[in-house]
Design an enzyme around this catalytic site. Structure first.
Site, PDB file in Angstrom:
ATOM      1  CD  GLU A   1      -3.130  -0.648  -0.001  1.00  0.00           C
ATOM      2  OE1 GLU A   1      -4.065  -0.141   0.138  1.00  0.00           O
ATOM      3  OE2 GLU A   1      -2.808  -1.214  -1.161  1.00  0.00           O
TER       4      GLU A   1
ATOM      5  CB  THR B   1      -5.187   6.590  -3.781  1.00  0.00           C
ATOM      6  OG1 THR B   1      -6.071   5.617  -4.491  1.00  0.00           O
ATOM      7  CG2 THR B   1      -5.275   6.542  -2.237  1.00  0.00           C
TER       8      THR B   1
END
Length: 325
Positions: A147, A200
């Site tokens: 991530e 994101t």
């Protein structure tokens, strides 16, 4: 999150003939009021990884499908291979030969944990190949490394529910403390992904760094109310608590027609409505499957009317997480 947690038990040496195919689910992170600390897994969509043990040392990625050429085959730049490499180093097999195929079965940049699903599928595959019977939660620090590469921040609100299944609370990041929460069995999730670009990294950058105390108190109360509603099976309390005064007001500006879609969903009987992850996907909780389908149909028709393509999914909360296919 620099220190990785090593498995407590030794894992076996993989045999050259071993091959495995794993599915890992999409996730809804934040869950409106729980920025970076709440998330849950859904049954669809998700990603698949095929992993083979090879004679040649090191990790290779031989194929990626469903990404329209957007993801790197370079194992040093792909979240799946990077997280798997960290895991192999931790179990003393850094030179194990692996070939990876990644099959994207969900849209990239959807706000549904696309990178998370790929990473979790890869980690669950290598864990299973090596016969590692440690708790799956031991994979969390490695998944968070993926991530960190994908969006610049190693948050766990996607990877934790994708790995563990169900509804998850990240109580603390330092040290990492993850709690699996109960939830009402009859809760359905209606998801609509508008085909617009909300990266994101950029979505994180527009969030305010400072907030006033009044807003903080409101948010704390809503997070506590949501968690209480989950434990009490109180769907009304869940709905009242799913309000975000910190992040949604900013991120909603990146999603065309967000407030119109929220009004439509609530009028059709949604318990709550909000942004999935960083968006652009939106989701609603409902008390039954038919209401969820009615909402996705209405929202997609609205998006079509403003010339935006979309995908939709209806699911209960996925309590199983990744699985071998």
């Amino acid at each position: 999150m620099e220190d990785l947690i090593l498995p407590d038990k030794k894992v076996s040496q993989a045999k050259d003939s071993k091959t495995i195919q794993v599915f890992a689910p999409a996730t809804v992170a934040n869950v409106v009021c729980g920025f970076d600390v709440l998330g849950f897994a859904v049954n669809e969509p998700g990603d698949e990884v095929v992993m083979r043990v090879t004679d040649k040392p090191g990790i290779t990625i031989s194929k990626i499908t469903g990404d329209n050429g957007r993801l790197p085959l370079d194992p040093a730049k792909n979240t799946v291979s990077v997280s798997v490499r960290h895991y192999l180093e931790s179990v003393g097999q850094p030179h194990l030969g692996l070939d990876i195929e990644l099959h994207k079965k969900m849209p990239i940049g959807s706000g549904l944990g696309s990178s998370s699903a790929s990473t979790v599928a890869g980690l669950f595959a290598i864990k299973t190949l090596l016969g590692d019977d440690n708790d799956v939660a031991k994979l969390l620090p490695f998944a968070m490394k993926g991530e960190e590469m994908a969006c610049g921040h190693g948050h766990a609100d996607n990877v934790a529910p994708a790995l563990m299944g169900g509804f998850v609370l990240i109580r603390s990041y330092e040290p990492l403390d993850v709690v699996r929460l109960p939830h009402p069995a009859g809760l359905y999730c209606a998801i609509v992904f508008p085909d617009v670009d909300v990266p994101t990294r950029e979505a994180r950058q527009i969030i305010r760094n400072k907030i006033n105390m009044k807003d903080a108190v409101t948010q704390w109360g809503n997070v506590a109310g949501l968690v209480s509603g989950l434990f009490m099976n109180d769907i009304d309390l869940i709905g009242r608590s799913m309000k975000d005064v910190l992040v949604e007001p900013v991120r909603s500006m990146l999603i065309p027609g967000f407030y119109q879609m929220r009004d439509m969903a609530m009028e059709l009987g949604a318990v709550s409505f909000g942004i999935s992850g960083s968006g652009p996907s939106v989701f609603a909780f409902t008390r039954d499957e038919q209401t969820a389908h009615n909402i996705t149909k209405k929202l997609q028709a609205f998006l079509t009317g403003i010339k935006i393509n979309s995908n939709s999914y209806v699911s209960t909360i996925n309590d199983k997480g990744p699985r071998v296919l």
